[in-house]
Design a protein around this motif. Sequence first.
Motif: not given
Length: 730
Positions: A583-594
């Motif tokens: 929904p509007n105002g939310g958050a999306i997190t993109i992460g990377s790791r080994r």
Amino acid sequence: MKQAPLNIEEEYRLELQRFLESPGEKSLRRAYEIGREAIVAGKGLLEMGAIHRVVLGDLLRAAGSVEECYRLTLRAGEFHSESLSPFEMASRGYQETNAALQRSLNNLLAAQEELRRNERHFRSLIEHALDIISILDSSGVIGYESPSIERVLGYSSEELVGQNAFSLIHPDDLPGILDLFSQKLRAPGSSASGEFRFRHKDGTWRILEGIGTNLIHDPSVRGMVVNSRDITDRKKLEEERSRLLVREEVAQAEADANRRLNLLAEASSLISSSLDYETNLAAVAHLSVPYLADWCFIHEIDEGGVLQRLAVSNCGPEDGDALRALQSRRALELDPSGTFAKLIGTGKPELVSELGDDALLALASGDEQLALVRGLEFRSALIVPLMGLGRPLGCITLVLSDRGRSFGSRDIALVEDLAHRCAAAIVNARLYRDVIRERDKAEKASAAKDEFVAILSHELRNPLMPILGWARIFRNQDAVMRDSVLSEGVRSLERNAQIILRLVEDCLDLTRISERKIRLDKKVIDLNEIAESSVEAAREMAKEKDLRLVVRLHPSNLCVMADQTRLEQVLMNLLTNAVKYTPNGGAITIGSRRVDGEGEIQVKDTGIGIAPDFLEQIFEPFRQGSNLWLATESGLGIGLSIVRQIVEMHGGRIWAVSEGIGRGSAFNLRLPVTAVSPAVAAPLAPAGRAREGQKPMCVLLIEDSADVLYLMKLELGWLGYSVLMARNAE
């Protein structure tokens, strides 16, 4: 009271006994007086001699030895001679009487000698006999024991006489022996036999077989006479023979069981060797004879309800012509009310002692074969239905012609097991045939669907290209973008055209994947770079919904061997879904790791979430996480299916995590990392614009769509190319 006078014989007996006990003149005078009384009574010499013989005989029988008999005879003769003295002719009568007495004495001596010989013979037999002869009183005390006891049990006769025989009998055998002994005590003259263990002098136990006779009331015996024989060795031989017989029976049973198991194993191998059950069942029929029967018939009820003979086999080469005539597969007329049909319908094995024509018609086809079967003299049959899917599929019929054979319970159980396996083969073959038929239908339908999707996608792409191209052109025109209505219209046009294009591309990808037409152009790439470029591509979409994009990448390179375009497609799909369902105002997190030698990218959102039951289903074609997904944005539900297949083509894996509806979701992608660093490509100089003094590069465009052709000519012209156009290659 005055006693009655004695008669001459009684008086003679009494006085003779007195004389023998106390001889003397007084006794002899009484003998003389008895002689006178006998004369007065009218007795003669012969009568007196007869009286003397009777009395003397009684006395001799009571004598203990021959010498005693001889002494008694002489003394009695003296008494008798005196009793005859009153008689005239005394000397003549005496001689006659004495001669008779002498003959009697000689006979008696001969009888006694014979008795002695018999006694010695009997004693020798007793001493050397194998049997033990014992005499017990009513309480079991031994009164006599034959000498053979020492040879058999080690005791001397003297050691056992006076002991209680029951004290030497094994405690386990004693109750039965006591009960039998007490029964025989109540039945004088009766006999009974039994076996019991008796203690040997060395402490071991010997097995005796005894016969006891109650002679307690016989004055000459007054005891229970027991004849016993040692049967220990015989018992051991019997036990060894029993063990051998048991071992032989066990060996035969094991051999028979092994043969049966081998038959079932070989039959199972034949049945499972292929789905050609008709050939396999013919081999099973051949395997069944002659072990189970003389003839074996296998019938099948086909899907139309018609009984067909699948296989026939027999064990006699002399019946070869009949076998060849019966081996042809034919549909048989089966009377529903007949014996054969009823037996198959019960679903249970049945023994038929006599085969009537209605049963023979199920084995033969037509009058000619019926006459042939009658001539084979079938005696009895075992009919076992083949049951599968809750109904009869046919039957196995085993037929005996040999009168020396019969079907036993183990044969029936074996044929039932064999029938179950044959029925399973028929069921499996039919199911496989149905599956193949349905698979072919599904494959044809799937191929038609893929062809339709490919055609539809191709036809949709052609008009989309001009729409997207003109939208980009209009978006770069200041006059259009300064107009708020037109600018919004252009953005909406481009946005929805992109959505349609993505759906079209997804359909094409799904078709390519199903047809295995996707080829990966793998090279070393950095997951962080893919993540960054994908985030930038999605930033405009996120901005429109006021979504926060948070990027948390691993500090060092995460190099993998992958097709960059396809990997970008995967991440763009995940980011697009995150934007769509947050929904509007939310958050999306993109992460990377080994993690454990793998590079991981996670796309996490604060969106509508996924029901736990759907976490795996969302990766199936045309499936979505919940009805909320349907209500949020349009889509076919194939994007994630394509994503998983692309990831798996790279040797990786992808999965979803969500705590439920309204709790957001996270998609985790992992690929094996490689130690090789990505190559840095040199930037390409624009090739379109001509340098000063040079002619522009000429490009030949061939496109059957006039709209696409004109648009591409326009854009290439702006880039400085000289364009030649054609609608086809001619």
